[in-house]
Design a protein around this motif. Sequence first.
Motif, short mmCIF file in Angstrom:
data_model
loop_
_atom_site.label_atom_id
_atom_site.label_comp_id
_atom_site.label_asym_id
_atom_site.label_seq_id
_atom_site.Cartn_x
_atom_site.Cartn_y
_atom_site.Cartn_z
N MET A 105 69.66 57.38 56.33
CA MET A 105 70.25 58.62 56.76
C MET A 105 71.57 58.84 56.03
SD MET A 105 71.77 57.63 60.51
CE MET A 105 70.25 56.88 60.99
N GLN A 106 71.98 60.09 55.92
CA GLN A 106 73.24 60.40 55.28
C GLN A 106 74.39 60.06 56.20
OE1 GLN A 106 73.82 61.63 52.25
NE2 GLN A 106 76.00 61.94 52.46
N ARG A 107 75.41 59.37 55.68
CA ARG A 107 76.60 59.08 56.46
C ARG A 107 77.79 59.82 55.86
NH1 ARG A 107 77.06 52.92 58.68
NH2 ARG A 107 75.05 52.83 59.72
N PHE A 108 78.47 60.57 56.71
CA PHE A 108 79.66 61.24 56.23
C PHE A 108 80.81 60.26 56.26
CE2 PHE A 108 77.30 64.96 57.85
CZ PHE A 108 77.31 65.71 56.70
N PRO A 109 81.60 60.11 55.19
CA PRO A 109 82.71 59.19 55.20
C PRO A 109 83.81 59.65 56.12
CG PRO A 109 82.77 60.53 53.23
CD PRO A 109 81.47 60.84 53.93
N ILE A 110 84.51 58.69 56.69
CA ILE A 110 85.65 59.02 57.54
C ILE A 110 86.81 59.41 56.64
CG2 ILE A 110 87.26 58.13 59.25
CD1 ILE A 110 85.07 56.23 60.13
N GLY A 111 87.34 60.60 56.81
CA GLY A 111 88.39 61.10 55.94
C GLY A 111 89.71 60.41 56.17
N SER A 112 90.61 60.51 55.20
CA SER A 112 91.93 59.89 55.32
C SER A 112 92.77 60.60 56.37
CB SER A 112 92.65 59.94 53.97
OG SER A 112 92.78 61.28 53.53
N LEU A 113 92.33 61.80 56.82
CA LEU A 113 93.07 62.56 57.82
C LEU A 113 92.85 62.02 59.22
CD1 LEU A 113 94.89 65.07 57.81
CD2 LEU A 113 92.86 66.45 58.25
N PHE A 114 91.94 61.05 59.36
CA PHE A 114 91.53 60.54 60.68
C PHE A 114 92.71 60.11 61.53
CE2 PHE A 114 89.41 58.33 63.92
CZ PHE A 114 89.94 57.07 64.03
N LEU A 115 93.57 59.22 61.04
CA LEU A 115 94.66 58.68 61.83
C LEU A 115 95.65 59.77 62.20
CD1 LEU A 115 95.93 56.22 63.12
CD2 LEU A 115 97.09 55.74 60.96
N ALA A 143 84.28 60.28 66.52
CA ALA A 143 82.86 59.93 66.69
C ALA A 143 82.38 59.09 65.52
CB ALA A 143 82.02 61.20 66.82
N ARG A 144 82.75 59.49 64.31
CA ARG A 144 82.36 58.73 63.11
C ARG A 144 82.92 57.31 63.17
NH1 ARG A 144 79.09 58.38 60.99
NH2 ARG A 144 79.73 58.00 58.86
N ASP A 145 84.15 57.18 63.64
CA ASP A 145 84.78 55.86 63.72
C ASP A 145 84.04 54.96 64.71
OD1 ASP A 145 86.90 54.04 62.98
OD2 ASP A 145 87.77 54.39 64.95
N PHE A 146 83.68 55.52 65.86
CA PHE A 146 82.93 54.73 66.84
C PHE A 146 81.58 54.31 66.28
CE2 PHE A 146 85.62 56.37 70.43
CZ PHE A 146 85.93 55.13 70.96
#
Length: 272
Positions: free
Chosen positions: A1-11, A45-48
């Motif tokens: 499945m396609q995974r969207f990367p967690i952006g640097s804006l997350f924190l 959600a992506r991080d979890f």
Amino acid sequence: MQRFPIGSLFLVLVLLGAAVSACGGRVNSPAVNPERQSDSQYDIARDFFEKGRPREALDHCRRAIELNDQNARALYFASVLYLDFCNGNLGFTDPDCRLADAEKYARAALKVDESHRDTKNLLGQILINEKKYPEAITFLEPLTKDPSFDSPFFAWGNLGWAQVLNGQLDPGIESLKKAITEPRFCVGHYHLGMAYERKGDLTAAEHSLTNALEVDSPECKNLQDAWQERAQVRMKLGKLADARADFQKCRDISAETLAGRACAEALARIPQ
């Protein structure tokens, strides 16, 4: 499945959300803009999910959609999560495996962005799992011919498997052959092996299943269903020692899954 990367804006977004919560926030503040909050919830959600906590991921993904029902990334990810629950130890018996919800969110994502090809491929896969084979075939065929889709082997693989399950063995085999032009696509090799077995060509089936299991990646080498399938093919070929080894490998990957339990039972029935 396609995974969207967690952006640097997350924190930054998480900290900003915490600060707004602590101060109470103002309705007109950019910090509480629903679209930005939705993006923040999506990133959480992506991080979890990356931490192996899919249920928490789904909670935040739903929150992202509540904040902005036009968030195509969150809609797509919600569909991915519902389908991912079907791949756990309980398979399709897992109460969190909700194919109807997976289809609903995939279709909603396409309403927002009808050009998103990964979502189209995902919806095709969901339709296959729902046993809506003719609809899946109709939906996937144009995607295999789309020059803008950078992973066409996924579409060929899903199309081929839908055709096989719909009783169209020869067209399905031809589609799956196109899928494995990407030689590391072990699921394509695995499905091609199953197609050959259904056709009665056990030698070709064993060869394709071996190709699936020899792809140099942990995911492919631990493709439990392929070990089980090759063991069954080898039983039919009279290769009992090889079948026993495959059933044992299948069981050792995990004895808690449906495939693992079936392999353990089959192993006990093979004469020593």
